[in-house]
Design a protein around this motif. Structure first.
Motif, PDB file in Angstrom:
ATOM      1  N   MET A  47       2.131   1.719  -3.422  1.00 25.10           N
ATOM      2  CA  MET A  47       1.054   2.195  -4.294  1.00 25.10           C
ATOM      3  C   MET A  47       0.871   3.695  -4.147  1.00 25.10           C
ATOM      4  O   MET A  47       0.593   4.394  -5.105  1.00 25.10           O
ATOM      5  N   ARG A  48       1.005   4.165  -2.909  1.00 21.36           N
ATOM      6  CA  ARG A  48       0.806   5.598  -2.675  1.00 21.36           C
ATOM      7  C   ARG A  48       1.975   6.408  -3.215  1.00 21.36           C
ATOM      8  O   ARG A  48       1.785   7.476  -3.785  1.00 21.36           O
TER       9      ARG A  48
ATOM     10  N   LEU B 230       0.840  -1.202   0.000  1.00 22.15           N
ATOM     11  CA  LEU B 230       0.000   0.000   0.000  1.00 22.15           C
ATOM     12  C   LEU B 230       0.874   1.252   0.000  1.00 22.15           C
ATOM     13  O   LEU B 230       0.558   2.237  -0.661  1.00 22.15           O
TER      14      LEU B 230
ATOM     15  N   ASP C 188       4.103   5.633  -5.634  1.00 20.31           N
ATOM     16  CA  ASP C 188       4.303   5.595  -7.076  1.00 20.31           C
ATOM     17  C   ASP C 188       3.058   5.049  -7.757  1.00 20.31           C
ATOM     18  O   ASP C 188       3.010   3.905  -8.149  1.00 20.31           O
ATOM     19  N   PRO C 189       2.041   5.880  -7.864  1.00 18.75           N
ATOM     20  CA  PRO C 189       0.782   5.339  -8.367  1.00 18.75           C
ATOM     21  C   PRO C 189       0.858   4.995  -9.860  1.00 18.75           C
ATOM     22  O   PRO C 189       1.708   5.508 -10.544  1.00 18.75           O
TER      23      PRO C 189
END
Lengths: 125, 533
Positions: free
Chosen positions: A121-122, A118, A124-125
């Motif tokens: 993901m935040r 998670l 390097d979207p």
């Protein structure tokens, strides 16, 4: 009497315990692979619940046996077991899809830890 | 004629095979097989609706085995209504799919076709089966196909879908456990049979547990607030065509299953009075409506806004169940149809915008109204319907829900429906205003394409769970997929095969709004009859 109640029902307590262990794994473990393991335990507990419900002590497979006659109490109920065969197939398919998703996630993020994934993901979207 | 109920899922299952093997040889054959199969199932389901209106329900016994031994398939007004929704959206999305998939998921289209057919087979099977265990099997077939379709989105999609899968597996497990409780108490799986045997067992703790487990399981699947946590990310990261297929129908079919349990398996009295499940669902729904609307207002990414609005809109349907009176349930059922049309067209338009410009952020939409006039006109119609402005379809379902709230004397629900309509007006009018605004010089045409790599590298800033999206500078383009990312294609209006479904859906929104009385009289009144008696 209470002992009888326990002996008659102890498989259900074990099923409930497995169910809770499975839910614990799904909700509390941060590693996604362990979540899949929890999911499998959860599903297995449901299979066992059905199998236990269909059990008759002293019963046999539901194929006519001349010695036992036509008394239904002598034979197991095949329906819950057939249902569970289907449910096992469904469960295997779900586990398969879950594992292939984990493969994709691991290739993409290099980790199966939920927090790490998670965070990545935040960042390097 | 009496084979209609089993014919629809059977055609779709066969289509799934044909599409897989056809697609292995030539992509075009896979597409042709899917289009033919889904179109056939659409025609059969329309024939089913006509038959139900003219001659009443059809009960088909699979393999000639009469229930309770065999599996029964039932086409009654409720299932005919639901199947018609599923196959209509299915057919339109199949028309839309190839062009969009070639752009968003190049190289993977061949697997999309069989998955779409399998998803539709699962959903129609859920609608038409008269057997609670059979429903579980179709529920999971549909879910598995949906996981596949959603996970091919951008590179964050597998994480979101994994969460959905875990939620879905727990939901399915709870439902299955409930089926077990019911079977061991009543000794049958057939819905009509259960309805006969259950009344004398209403005080049994096993039956009460079964009802709670089944409703909880289906609630997880339908993303009933607060069990919606999986939904926003899943719809946001999915390919547009998948979101356009799954957002309109998937959660609704689970809601349908709850309604089916409520009306036909447990007698309404049981879930209203003995075990007040419906009241509980109603209050959850009220929370969900407000939550969905407020969260949708906070989003700038169009798809994320639509996803949160889905949480709110599915709650309207749940509110209809919660009101548990004829008007309320008609409102909920009508909203299934309306929301399927509205959310379908909105997600499909999102895909068209992405294809032509690569944009997903609402603040960058300026000038789209001139660039894609027909698409944006459809967007406007759908947005007005979402807000609930007559004569669009969205108005009438809210109207029935309001009547239901008045009937129930529940002024809090009444107020919540009004407030959330105002909130959705805020977030949809913001988009409409943006698309009809004149773009600043040159913002849309040239730099949008040139900025793709820059936007992708700059990362666009927090688009994860807690950070508000769109913090990063520059236009953010949604091609972060590890491989096969394509720049947006130049051109004005959306290509024909994508525009056609969008326009058809927009027209349907207007037609359903104008002719809603017909649908209510012919199909929905008989459904809710048990509640008024």
């Amino acid at each position: 009497m209470t002992v009888d109640l326990f002996i008659g029902r102890y498989p259900y307590y074990l099923v409930a315990l497995l169910l809770i262990i499975g839910l614990y794994g799904i909700t509390r473990k941060r590693n996604m692979l362990k979540k899949v393991i929890g999911m499998t335990i959860f599903q297995t507990s449901i299979y066992l619940f059905f199998i236990q419900g269909a059990t008759k002590i002293g019963g046999t497979i539901p194929i006519f046996d001349p010695e036992r006659g036509l008394d239904p109490a002598q034979y197991l109920n095949p329906l819950p077991q057939v249902m569970i065969l289907t449910a096992i197939v469904v469960g295997v398919a779900i586990t398969g899809v879950a594992l292939s998703l984990l493969l994709l996630i691991y290739r993409e993020y290099g980790s199966l830890d939920e927090d790490t994934v998670l965070r990545k993901m935040r960042e390097d979207p | 004629m009496n084979q209609i109920p089993v014919l629809i899922p059977a055609i779709l299952l066969f289509t799934s095979f044909a599409a897989f093997f056809g697609g292995m040889i030539r992509l075009r054959w896979g597409y042709a097989a899917t289009l033919l199969g889904v179109a056939a199932s659409f025609l059969v389901s329309m024939a089913g609706v006509a038959h139900v209106i003219a001659n009443g329900e059809i009960r088909y016994h699979l393999g000639g085995w009469a229930p309770p031994v065999g599996i029964e398939w039932v086409l009654d007004p409720l299932s005919a209504f639901m199947v018609a929704i599923v196959t209509t959206i299915g057919l339109l999305v199949v028309v839309y799919l190839p062009r969009s998939a070639r752009f968003e998921i190049p190289g993977k289209e061949a697997f999309a076709y069989p998955s779409v057919a399998l998803l539709l087979a699962g959903l129609t099977g859920m609608c038409l089966t008269g057997d609670v265990f059979n429903l579980y099997v179709f529920l999971e077939i549909a879910a598995l196909a949906a996981y596949a379709l959603l996970a091919v989105g951008d590179r964050r999609a597998p994480v979101a879908v994994f969460r959905y899968l875990v939620f879905g597996a727990v939901g399915g497990g709870f439902y299955l456990l409930g089926v077990g409780f019911l079977y061991f108490s009543a000794g049958t799986l057939n819905m009509a049979d259960l309805a006969e045997r259950l009344p004398e067992l209403y005080q049994s703790r096993a039956v009460i547990a079964a009802a709670v487990l089944m409703v909880t399981g289906l609630g997880l699947k339908m993303a009933l607030f607060p069990m919606h946590l999986w939904l926003p990310d899943v719809y946001n990261f999915a390919p547009s065509a998948s979101a356009g297929l799954i957002a309109p129908i998937m959660t609704k079919v689970s809601a349908y299953a709850i309604i089916r349990l409520f009306l036909d398996v447990f007698h309404p009295v049981f879930l209203i009075e003995i075990l007040p499940v419906t009241a509980f669902i109603g209050w959850l729904a009220a929370g969900g409506i407000l939550f969905g609307s407020v969260m949708a207002m906070a989003q700038t990414d169009l798809r994320r806004m639509l996803a949160y609005s889905s949480v709110g809109q599915i709650s309207y349907i749940a509110l209809g169940i919660g009101l548990a009176n004829p008007f309320g349930l008609i409102g909920g059922l009508l909203h299934m149809l309306n929301h399927a049309l509205m959310k379908g067209v909105l997600f499909l338009i999102g895909g068209a915008i992405r294809l032509r410009t690569g944009l997903v952020e609402v603040p960058e939409f300026a000038g789209l109204g001139r660039k894609m006039p027909w698409t944006m006109a459809s967007f406007t119609i759908a947005a007005l319907a979402m807000v609930g402005i007559p004569p669009t379809a969205g108005f009438f379902s809210k109207y029935y829900l309001l009547l239901g709230s008045v009937d129930a004397g529940n002024w809090i629900f009444f107020a919540i429906i009004i407030v959330s309509s105002l909130l959705s007006a805020v977030y949809f009018f913001r988009v409409i205003e943006m698309i009809y605004r004149e773009p600043e010089e040159g913002v849309i045409s040239e730099p949008a394409v040139a900025a793709v790599p820059a936007g992708a590298m700059a990362g666009g800033g927090g688009h994860g769970d807690s950070l508000p999206p769109g913090l990063g500078g520059g236009p953010r383009h949604d091609d972060r997929r590890s491989g096969g990312a394509r720049p947006p294609e130049e051109g004005g209006e959306a290509p024909g095969t994508m525009l056609l479904p969008i326009l058809v859906l927009a027209v349907l929104i207007l037609l359903v709004g104008i002719f809603n009385v017909l649908i209510v009289d012919r199909l929905l009144e008989p459904v809710v009859a048990p509640l008024s008696g």
